[in-house]
Design a protein around this motif. Structure first.
Motif, short mmCIF file in Angstrom:
data_model
loop_
_atom_site.label_atom_id
_atom_site.label_comp_id
_atom_site.label_asym_id
_atom_site.label_seq_id
_atom_site.Cartn_x
_atom_site.Cartn_y
_atom_site.Cartn_z
N UNK A 1 0.58 -1.10 -0.26
CA UNK A 1 -0.04 0.00 -0.05
C UNK A 1 0.89 1.49 -0.07
N UNK A 2 0.26 2.46 -0.41
CA UNK A 2 0.95 3.71 0.06
C UNK A 2 0.02 4.42 1.06
N UNK A 3 0.49 5.16 2.05
CA UNK A 3 -0.51 5.92 2.95
C UNK A 3 -1.37 6.98 1.99
N UNK A 4 -2.69 6.78 2.50
CA UNK A 4 -3.58 7.71 1.81
C UNK A 4 -3.53 8.95 2.01
N UNK A 5 -3.57 10.04 1.06
CA UNK A 5 -3.90 11.29 1.38
C UNK A 5 -5.48 11.53 2.04
N UNK A 6 -5.32 12.36 2.96
CA UNK A 6 -6.88 12.75 3.56
C UNK A 6 -6.96 14.08 3.59
N UNK A 7 -5.88 15.15 3.31
CA UNK A 7 -6.15 16.51 3.31
C UNK A 7 -5.19 17.27 2.57
N UNK A 8 -5.63 18.39 2.38
CA UNK A 8 -4.52 19.11 1.50
C UNK A 8 -4.88 20.55 1.92
N UNK A 9 -3.61 21.21 2.29
CA UNK A 9 -3.73 22.61 2.65
C UNK A 9 -2.83 23.40 2.04
N UNK A 10 -3.12 24.43 1.38
CA UNK A 10 -2.48 25.41 0.35
C UNK A 10 -2.68 26.77 0.72
N UNK A 11 -1.57 27.52 0.61
CA UNK A 11 -1.51 28.92 0.54
C UNK A 11 -0.66 29.44 -0.46
N UNK A 12 -0.55 30.76 -0.57
CA UNK A 12 0.46 31.44 -1.51
C UNK A 12 1.71 30.84 -1.42
N UNK A 13 2.41 30.60 -0.25
CA UNK A 13 3.84 30.34 -0.10
C UNK A 13 3.91 28.78 0.29
N UNK A 14 3.09 28.09 0.47
CA UNK A 14 3.26 26.87 1.00
C UNK A 14 2.19 25.81 0.75
N UNK A 15 2.64 24.53 0.59
CA UNK A 15 1.69 23.25 0.26
C UNK A 15 1.79 22.30 1.39
N UNK A 16 0.72 21.87 1.91
CA UNK A 16 0.92 20.87 2.93
C UNK A 16 -0.13 19.71 2.42
N UNK A 17 0.54 18.43 2.52
CA UNK A 17 -0.14 17.17 2.19
C UNK A 17 -0.36 16.23 3.31
N UNK A 18 -1.43 16.02 3.76
CA UNK A 18 -1.72 15.39 5.03
C UNK A 18 -2.13 13.86 4.47
N UNK A 19 -1.27 12.99 5.13
CA UNK A 19 -1.32 11.66 4.98
C UNK A 19 -1.93 10.80 6.24
N UNK A 20 -2.53 9.51 5.94
CA UNK A 20 -2.79 8.67 7.17
C UNK A 20 -1.75 8.43 7.82
#
Length: 336
Positions: free
Chosen positions: A132-151
């Protein structure tokens, strides 16, 4: 700030919102073009990225503890966060210019759904391990940042296991990725970046010239490697493209019982067969694992890809001054 949350307080995925998130995905992040990737790579070569401080809070997620990787490069801020009683894993990019690391994180996000579903649905009954791969459960994006939330995955990295077990698991992963490549529909293949024979042929002269220009004292050995690359062109299988992780080292595999999780998939592409085993063969401390894995798979190192990888990575501008670049070291051992 864009947010698309689908995690429940008990840590389970809210499947009701998954289709909605999938439809909105393209509005939040789009797959980068080849031109964007090329420009971002040039930025990464000549502009040193700034250190990233791990945020104590990202959206509704509060920092639990930092995840430190055994590498001098820190392209992302990585940590375990909490939302209520649930733990999640968050990878964050920050910067004023969208460099190659930004687009690798975008790629990891965009291919996640297909890989997750394919790995989940293609398990054979007699298989000992589930991949498996950890599933993406959320994304948080702003002008100068990108955060991907995984299980959050609780387990041990493959580095904690004996060499024979490492080779066994890695060979199973290579086989799994090759089988998945065959099962991909034409539409699904469009989600993955492609690195074809033509791509390597066109891009390597640029990489060679750039590295020779910026590293004049190493230019002779770099040019020798480029010439050797040209001599093996006729031996390449130009038609068969398979999924390659392109950083499938033991520390990027987590084991939890019989569940095998492949992490850090941002570099994954469809490319010439044999990339992953060739990439591993360059690591000095993985020679025994590579030897056992190659025997299990019945494959040899792809010289075409080996010379490309050595030239591509022979100068990392974000490395500390005292760091010994293993790619440049290998160039000198072969052509010095």
């Amino acid at each position: 700030v864009y947010r698309r949350n689908k995690i429940l307080g008990n840590g389970r995925i809210n499947k009701k919102n998954m289709n909605k998130i999938t439809k909105e995905k393209k509005e939040i992040i789009k797959s980068p073009t080849l031109l964007q990737m090329t420009i971002s790579l040039i930025f990464s070569l000549v502009i040193k990225s700034q250190p990233i401080t791990l945020p104590k809070k990202i959206g509704r997620y509060k920092l639990f503890h930092e995840v430190k990787k055994d590498t001098p490069i820190k392209n992302y801020a990585i940590g375990i966060y909490r939302l209520g009683k649930s733990k999640v894993f968050i990878k964050t990019w920050k910067g004023n210019l969208k460099n190659i690391n930004y687009y690798l994180l975008v790629n990891e996000y965009l291919i996640n759904k297909i890989l997750y579903e394919k790995l989940t649905n293609n398990r054979k009954r007699n298989e000992k391990y589930t991949f498996r791969i950890p599933q993406v459960i959320d994304i948080i994006k702003s002008k100068n940042s990108l955060s991907i939330v995984f299980e959050y995955i609780n387990g041990k990295t493959l580095t904690c296991f004996p060499l024979k077990d490492q080779a066994k698991i890695l060979s199973k992963i290579f086989e799994k990725l090759e089988n998945l490549s065959i099962s991909l529909s034409e539409e699904e293949k469009k989600s993955f970046p492609k690195r074809t024979f033509l791509f390597y042929l066109i891009s390597l002269p640029f990489l060679t010239f750039t590295n020779m220009l910026l590293n004049p004292r190493d230019s002779k050995v770099i040019f020798k490697a480029f010439f050797k690359f040209l001599t093996v062109l006729l031996n390449v299988n130009r038609t068969k493209l398979t999924l390659a992780h392109r950083d499938l080292k033991p520390h990027n595999v987590i084991i939890n019982g019989t569940a095998v999780f492949i992490i850090d998939s941002g570099r994954m592409v469809l490319t010439i067969s044999g990339y992953d085993i060739t990439y591993l063969s360059i690591e000095d401390n993985l020679q025994s694992v590579v030897e056992i894995t190659s025997k299990r798979l019945g494959t040899n190192i792809n010289k075409f890809l080996e010379y490309y990888i050595l030239i591509q990575h022979c100068k990392w501008y974000e490395m500390p001054g005292k760091y010994v670049n293993m790619y440049m070291k290998n160039l000198y051992l072969k052509f010095g």
